[in-house]
Design a protein around this motif. Structure first.
Motif, PDB file in Angstrom:
ATOM      1  N   PRO A 156      -9.913 -10.426  39.205  1.00  0.00           N
ATOM      2  CA  PRO A 156     -10.656 -10.157  38.052  1.00  0.00           C
ATOM      3  C   PRO A 156     -11.110  -8.762  38.508  1.00  0.00           C
ATOM      4  N   ALA A 157     -11.518  -8.001  37.185  1.00  0.00           N
ATOM      5  CA  ALA A 157     -12.082  -6.638  37.381  1.00  0.00           C
ATOM      6  C   ALA A 157     -13.563  -6.763  37.913  1.00  0.00           C
ATOM      7  N   PRO A 158     -14.022  -5.596  38.395  1.00  0.00           N
ATOM      8  CA  PRO A 158     -15.357  -6.075  38.950  1.00  0.00           C
ATOM      9  C   PRO A 158     -16.416  -6.371  37.902  1.00  0.00           C
ATOM     10  N   ALA A 161     -16.708 -12.246  34.931  1.00  0.00           N
ATOM     11  CA  ALA A 161     -17.060 -13.683  35.523  1.00  0.00           C
ATOM     12  C   ALA A 161     -15.895 -14.570  35.303  1.00  0.00           C
ATOM     13  N   VAL A 162     -15.775 -15.785  36.215  1.00  0.00           N
ATOM     14  CA  VAL A 162     -14.805 -16.760  36.162  1.00  0.00           C
ATOM     15  C   VAL A 162     -15.367 -18.112  36.221  1.00  0.00           C
ATOM     16  N   THR A 163     -15.330 -18.961  35.168  1.00  0.00           N
ATOM     17  CA  THR A 163     -15.765 -20.353  35.321  1.00  0.00           C
ATOM     18  C   THR A 163     -15.458 -21.142  36.324  1.00  0.00           C
ATOM     19  N   GLY A 164     -16.179 -22.105  36.600  1.00  0.00           N
ATOM     20  CA  GLY A 164     -15.334 -23.346  37.433  1.00  0.00           C
ATOM     21  C   GLY A 164     -14.430 -23.649  37.006  1.00  0.00           C
ATOM     22  N   ARG A 165     -14.316 -24.036  35.924  1.00  0.00           N
ATOM     23  CA  ARG A 165     -13.203 -24.566  35.097  1.00  0.00           C
ATOM     24  C   ARG A 165     -11.685 -23.908  35.130  1.00  0.00           C
ATOM     25  N   GLN A 166     -12.234 -22.461  34.988  1.00  0.00           N
ATOM     26  CA  GLN A 166     -10.986 -21.642  35.165  1.00  0.00           C
ATOM     27  C   GLN A 166     -10.517 -21.365  36.717  1.00  0.00           C
ATOM     28  N   ARG A 167     -11.618 -21.326  37.554  1.00  0.00           N
ATOM     29  CA  ARG A 167     -11.178 -21.442  39.008  1.00  0.00           C
ATOM     30  C   ARG A 167     -10.291 -22.544  39.407  1.00  0.00           C
ATOM     31  N   ALA A 168     -10.176 -23.611  38.897  1.00  0.00           N
ATOM     32  CA  ALA A 168      -9.578 -24.686  39.210  1.00  0.00           C
ATOM     33  C   ALA A 168      -8.107 -24.758  38.726  1.00  0.00           C
ATOM     34  N   LEU A 169      -8.156 -23.988  37.274  1.00  0.00           N
ATOM     35  CA  LEU A 169      -6.557 -23.875  36.815  1.00  0.00           C
ATOM     36  C   LEU A 169      -6.115 -22.647  37.799  1.00  0.00           C
ATOM     37  N   LEU A 170      -6.773 -21.565  38.051  1.00  0.00           N
ATOM     38  CA  LEU A 170      -6.269 -20.469  38.567  1.00  0.00           C
ATOM     39  C   LEU A 170      -5.720 -20.552  40.301  1.00  0.00           C
ATOM     40  N   ALA A 201      -5.152 -15.262  29.793  1.00  0.00           N
ATOM     41  CA  ALA A 201      -4.339 -13.868  29.885  1.00  0.00           C
ATOM     42  C   ALA A 201      -4.885 -12.918  28.793  1.00  0.00           C
ATOM     43  N   ALA A 202      -5.658 -13.247  27.752  1.00  0.00           N
ATOM     44  CA  ALA A 202      -6.247 -12.117  27.091  1.00  0.00           C
ATOM     45  C   ALA A 202      -7.385 -11.510  27.845  1.00  0.00           C
ATOM     46  N   ALA A 203      -7.899 -12.171  28.803  1.00  0.00           N
ATOM     47  CA  ALA A 203      -9.018 -11.521  29.668  1.00  0.00           C
ATOM     48  C   ALA A 203      -8.306 -10.646  30.922  1.00  0.00           C
ATOM     49  N   GLY A 204      -6.847 -10.770  30.909  1.00  0.00           N
ATOM     50  CA  GLY A 204      -6.380 -10.050  32.020  1.00  0.00           C
ATOM     51  C   GLY A 204      -6.384 -10.858  33.537  1.00  0.00           C
ATOM     52  N   LEU A 205      -6.430 -12.039  33.561  1.00  0.00           N
ATOM     53  CA  LEU A 205      -6.544 -12.870  34.515  1.00  0.00           C
ATOM     54  C   LEU A 205      -5.369 -13.636  35.019  1.00  0.00           C
ATOM     55  N   VAL A 206      -4.399 -13.826  34.160  1.00  0.00           N
ATOM     56  CA  VAL A 206      -3.076 -14.381  34.494  1.00  0.00           C
ATOM     57  C   VAL A 206      -1.923 -13.472  33.758  1.00  0.00           C
ATOM     58  N   LEU A 231       0.182  -1.985  30.071  1.00  0.00           N
ATOM     59  CA  LEU A 231      -0.317  -0.801  29.798  1.00  0.00           C
ATOM     60  C   LEU A 231      -1.639  -1.106  29.313  1.00  0.00           C
ATOM     61  N   LEU A 232      -2.061  -1.756  28.650  1.00  0.00           N
ATOM     62  CA  LEU A 232      -3.463  -2.241  28.146  1.00  0.00           C
ATOM     63  C   LEU A 232      -4.253  -2.535  29.436  1.00  0.00           C
ATOM     64  N   ARG A 233      -3.770  -3.380  30.531  1.00  0.00           N
ATOM     65  CA  ARG A 233      -4.470  -3.729  31.382  1.00  0.00           C
ATOM     66  C   ARG A 233      -4.905  -2.646  32.323  1.00  0.00           C
ATOM     67  N   ARG A 234      -3.912  -1.774  32.463  1.00  0.00           N
ATOM     68  CA  ARG A 234      -4.090  -0.539  33.293  1.00  0.00           C
ATOM     69  C   ARG A 234      -5.283   0.397  32.693  1.00  0.00           C
ATOM     70  N   ILE A 235      -5.230   0.501  31.469  1.00  0.00           N
ATOM     71  CA  ILE A 235      -6.084   1.226  30.806  1.00  0.00           C
ATOM     72  C   ILE A 235      -7.509   0.673  30.906  1.00  0.00           C
ATOM     73  N   ARG A 236      -7.504  -0.894  30.670  1.00  0.00           N
ATOM     74  CA  ARG A 236      -8.963  -1.522  30.835  1.00  0.00           C
ATOM     75  C   ARG A 236      -9.495  -1.399  32.086  1.00  0.00           C
ATOM     76  N   ASP A 237      -8.452  -1.559  33.339  1.00  0.00           N
ATOM     77  CA  ASP A 237      -9.002  -1.309  34.712  1.00  0.00           C
ATOM     78  C   ASP A 237      -9.798  -0.301  35.140  1.00  0.00           C
ATOM     79  N   GLY A 238      -8.802   0.997  34.496  1.00  0.00           N
ATOM     80  CA  GLY A 238      -9.253   2.367  34.714  1.00  0.00           C
ATOM     81  C   GLY A 238     -10.643   2.703  34.025  1.00  0.00           C
ATOM     82  N   LEU A 239     -10.859   2.102  32.929  1.00  0.00           N
ATOM     83  CA  LEU A 239     -12.122   2.348  32.369  1.00  0.00           C
ATOM     84  C   LEU A 239     -13.385   1.350  32.880  1.00  0.00           C
ATOM     85  N   GLU A 240     -12.879   0.325  33.509  1.00  0.00           N
ATOM     86  CA  GLU A 240     -14.104  -0.367  33.931  1.00  0.00           C
ATOM     87  C   GLU A 240     -14.403   0.024  35.185  1.00  0.00           C
ATOM     88  N   ALA A 241     -13.177   0.816  36.029  1.00  0.00           N
ATOM     89  CA  ALA A 241     -13.808   1.349  37.292  1.00  0.00           C
ATOM     90  C   ALA A 241     -14.571   2.866  36.975  1.00  0.00           C
TER      91      ALA A 241
END
Length: 243
Positions: A156-158, A161-170, A201-206, A231-241
């Motif tokens: 996950p990006a800095p 948030a990841v929900t408990g339901r999502q963590r079980a799937l991940l 996937a839309a959140a960049g988590l898988v 590419l979109l994920r790299r741009i997103r990660d760079g902006l959040e950083a």
């Protein structure tokens, strides 16, 4: 064909490559698909029923096509629990049975399912819900490859948030299990798991293993009808950083 059988008030099994719909007097009384956990999995893995309780009901009432009634009369599940789980399994399996890639259709008259009638559903409602679910998947993240490919988690990006339901799937996204295999392991409906995977996937988590890049000198697989995801994920990660 399904609508014609409903108009005829037909009873029997509507068979396609991805599974079977069971009709009684033109209404859908149950559905099964190899892509979707059955009602037995939803009840037992979900914790509503012990596996031995399911096996006992199946042994006692399976040949009479009254397993559902046996579960309720024996006090193992309530009527409401059975109905909710049955409808969840029915619509879940029907989504795959009525899918566009499910192949030719056959109908065997007179076939009954061992579960028995729990809450019959109009065939039109089943078909309408299947179309709605297909549109919902595409509205979340239009990448059908995610439905059938193994998935792997991404950090996950800095501050993300990841929900408990999502963590079980991940935890089960190991690059080997597909979303439907994860659904079986968790005892959840397959469609709900597909939705969750597309949201992740839309959140960049898988991502699928192929998104990490093709093997050297191997032709790259065809991308989904979406912008360049990596590419979109790299741009997103760079902006959040940089925030």
């Amino acid at each position: 064909m399904l609508m014609r059988l409903a108009d005829e008030r037909a009873t029997g099994a509507f068979l396609r490559d991805q599974g079977t719909l069971y009709l009684a007097e033109g209404r859908v009384v149950h559905a099964e698909s190899s892509a979707a956990p059955g009602i037995d999995v939803l009840l037992t893995v979900g914790g509503a029923l012990l596996p031995q309780g399911w096996q006992e009901a199946l042994s006692l009432a399976g040949t009479r096509h009254e397993v559902g009634r046996q579960l309720v009369d024996s006090g193992r599940v309530t009527e409401g629990e059975l109905e909710m789980c049955h409808l969840g399994a029915l619509f879940d399996a029907a989504f795959f049975v009525l899918g566009p890639a499910s192949g030719p259709t056959r109908f065997r008259y007179g076939v009954a399912h061992w579960l028995g009638r729990v809450r019959p559903v109009p065939a039109e409602a089943v078909e309408r819900e299947t179309r709605r679910r297909r549109a919902l998947l595409d509205s979340v993240w239009s990448c059908p490859d995610l439905d059938t490919a193994p998935v792997v988690p991404r950090p996950p990006a800095p501050g993300q948030a990841v929900t408990g339901r999502q963590r079980a799937l991940l935890r089960l996204a190991d690059g080997v299990r597909t979303p439907t295999a994860i659904a079986w392991a968790l005892g959840r409906p397959a469609f709900h798991t597909l939705i969750e995977v597309r949201r992740l996937a839309a959140a960049g988590l898988v991502e699928t293993p192929r998104q990490a890049g093709p093997a050297p000198h191997a032709p790259a697989p065809q991308d989904c009808a979406e912008p360049d995801i990596a590419l979109l994920r790299r741009i997103r990660d760079g902006l959040e950083a940089s925030l």
